[in-house]
Design a protein around this motif. Structure first.
Motif, mmCIF file in Angstrom:
data_model
loop_
_atom_site.group_PDB
_atom_site.id
_atom_site.type_symbol
_atom_site.label_atom_id
_atom_site.label_comp_id
_atom_site.label_asym_id
_atom_site.label_seq_id
_atom_site.Cartn_x
_atom_site.Cartn_y
_atom_site.Cartn_z
ATOM 1 N N ASP A 129 0.845 -1.195 0.000
ATOM 2 C CA ASP A 129 0.000 0.000 0.000
ATOM 3 C C ASP A 129 0.879 1.244 0.000
ATOM 4 O O ASP A 129 0.804 2.100 0.881
ATOM 5 N N ILE A 130 1.692 1.367 -1.026
ATOM 6 C CA ILE A 130 2.728 2.386 -1.058
ATOM 7 C C ILE A 130 2.173 3.806 -0.968
ATOM 8 O O ILE A 130 2.828 4.701 -0.420
ATOM 9 N N ASP A 131 0.974 4.035 -1.467
ATOM 10 C CA ASP A 131 0.396 5.372 -1.392
ATOM 11 C C ASP A 131 0.164 5.801 0.055
ATOM 12 O O ASP A 131 0.092 6.995 0.350
ATOM 13 N N VAL A 132 0.061 4.817 0.955
ATOM 14 C CA VAL A 132 -0.171 5.102 2.381
ATOM 15 C C VAL A 132 1.119 4.984 3.186
ATOM 16 O O VAL A 132 1.394 5.817 4.068
ATOM 17 N N ASN A 133 1.952 3.986 2.899
ATOM 18 C CA ASN A 133 3.062 3.622 3.780
ATOM 19 C C ASN A 133 4.419 4.154 3.354
ATOM 20 O O ASN A 133 5.403 3.980 4.095
ATOM 21 N N TYR A 134 4.506 4.801 2.224
ATOM 22 C CA TYR A 134 5.817 5.210 1.706
ATOM 23 C C TYR A 134 6.503 6.222 2.619
ATOM 24 O O TYR A 134 7.704 6.106 2.900
ATOM 25 N N GLN A 135 5.786 7.218 3.109
ATOM 26 C CA GLN A 135 6.421 8.268 3.899
ATOM 27 C C GLN A 135 7.002 7.730 5.202
ATOM 28 O O GLN A 135 8.043 8.204 5.665
ATOM 29 N N GLY A 136 6.349 6.762 5.810
ATOM 30 C CA GLY A 136 6.907 6.160 7.013
ATOM 31 C C GLY A 136 8.231 5.480 6.738
ATOM 32 O O GLY A 136 9.190 5.596 7.522
ATOM 33 N N MET A 137 8.301 4.757 5.626
ATOM 34 C CA MET A 137 9.561 4.110 5.240
ATOM 35 C C MET A 137 10.642 5.155 4.996
ATOM 36 O O MET A 137 11.778 5.025 5.473
ATOM 37 N N VAL A 138 10.312 6.211 4.266
ATOM 38 C CA VAL A 138 11.284 7.258 3.953
ATOM 39 C C VAL A 138 11.813 7.909 5.230
ATOM 40 O O VAL A 138 13.021 8.134 5.376
ATOM 41 N N GLY A 139 10.929 8.184 6.167
ATOM 42 C CA GLY A 139 11.356 8.806 7.415
ATOM 43 C C GLY A 139 12.320 7.929 8.184
ATOM 44 O O GLY A 139 13.334 8.405 8.727
ATOM 45 N N ALA A 140 12.039 6.634 8.250
ATOM 46 C CA ALA A 140 12.924 5.713 8.962
ATOM 47 C C ALA A 140 14.270 5.599 8.260
ATOM 48 O O ALA A 140 15.330 5.612 8.911
ATOM 49 N N ARG A 141 14.267 5.471 6.949
ATOM 50 C CA ARG A 141 15.528 5.380 6.215
ATOM 51 C C ARG A 141 16.359 6.643 6.405
ATOM 52 O O ARG A 141 17.580 6.574 6.615
ATOM 53 N N ASN A 142 15.719 7.810 6.336
ATOM 54 C CA ASN A 142 16.439 9.058 6.574
ATOM 55 C C ASN A 142 17.096 9.054 7.949
ATOM 56 O O ASN A 142 18.254 9.461 8.111
ATOM 57 N N ASP A 143 16.353 8.609 8.955
ATOM 58 C CA ASP A 143 16.889 8.599 10.317
ATOM 59 C C ASP A 143 18.044 7.609 10.459
ATOM 60 O O ASP A 143 19.056 7.910 11.101
#
Length: 323
Positions: A129-143
């Protein structure tokens, strides 16, 4: 599939080559994973090397597609396919799941005396469900990257972040990691083409557009998932699948050129389509433009809804710098 792949690997074995890893794409992981795990295909072939399994429906009408990587030399890299269990994902959003997976990988790297920062050269991040979950993944990877001192001034890691589902029903993120234990920072060149694509950190994400490795007398180019984007990071040709395909291929060509390669050096393409009904248009385009280059077409939503298609590729050429 078992007989076809078995025959192919038998021929490779006769030429002194062996299986290094495989990437397996299913049309319906919830119904197919257990059958695959119990099959002779898995037990006698795929399980003998690192194996990634993900739900990204093949667009050739089949239920399963498999990419296999063989070599006639030593296994000079590692492939880790990390999936979470139902228990690990319970109550965990995409941010937490991404952190869990990266931490699992880094713990394994520490055990091997390696690091994410230097030896990891490529990731594939599958987001349900990338339209919903992508930003959470991006935030974790950035951190994670900030903690590891991966910055725009140092480097990131080539990557594809794309829609996909694992066999764990509640898993929103799954990741594959490609690691070269012997690689040094001096072996890498981070590819850019600023007249075509901007830096990824300018719109809040952290990955390299592409990375060239120079090892053992050859150059290998890992081109990240690339879409129809301009030098300001804006989507081009919204709604036009054919023109988006042409533009992203232009972008890939510009990245390869930065490392001294051309589209003729591409070994294969992975093509991800948001809408499977676009398959025939893209396939015909690729047949005409690159008739001799293997390609795999999969259904996988790209991180921006306006991007109808995304591609990644691997290119290889001889290293002539020492001649």
């Amino acid at each position: 599939m078992y007989l076809t792949l078995g025959d192919y690997l038998d021929k490779e074995k006769a030429e002194g080559r062996h299986l290094q890893f495989s990437r397996t794409f299913l049309s319906d992981a919830q119904n197919q994973y257990k059958d695959l795990e119990d099959s002779a295909l898995y037990k006698e072939i795929l399980s003998h090397a690192a194996c990634s399994i993900i739900e990204q429906p093949p667009l050739d009408g089949s239920k399963i597609s498999i990419l296999v990587k063989t070599t006639d030399g030593p296994d000079n890299y590692l492939f880790h396919s990390i999936r979470l269990t139902e228990e690990e994902t319970r109550g965990a959003n995409s941010y937490i799941q991404t952190m869990l997976i990266f931490n699992k990988y880094m713990e394994e790297m520490k055990r091997l005396g390696l690091t994410l920062t230097e030896q990891c050269v490529r990731t594939w991040i599958y987001v349900a469900d990338i339209d919903v979950n992508y930003q959470g993944m991006v935030g974790a990877r950035n951190d994670i990257f900030r903690q590891c001192h991966l910055t725009p001034e140092t480097h990131f890691i080539a990557s594809t972040g794309i829609g996909g589902f694992s066999q764990t029903r509640s898993e929103s993120v799954a990741i594959d990691f490609l690691t070269y234990p012997e690689v040094k920072e001096s072996d890498k060149k981070y590819l850019q083409a600023l007249d075509h694509l901007n830096h990824t950190h300018e719109y809040g994400v952290s990955f390299e557009r592409g990375t060239r490795l120079t090892i053992d007398g050859k150059q290998t180019f890992f081109i990240s998932g690339t879409a129809s984007i301009d030098h300001n990071g804006q989507a081009m040709y919204v709604g036009d699948i054919k023109r988006q395909t042409a533009r992203l291929l232009e972008n890939i060509g510009a990245l390869l050129a930065d490392g001294g390669a051309t589209m003729n050096d591409v070994q294969y393409f992975f093509i991800y389509l948001r809408d499977p009904s676009d398959r025939d248009i893209v396939d015909q385009f690729m047949r005409q433009a690159f008739p001799d280059t293997p390609r795999v077409l999969l259904q996988g939503k790209v991180c921006r809804p306006e991007w109808l298609v995304e591609m990644e590729c691997v290119a290889v050429k001889e290293d002539t710098t020492c001649e």
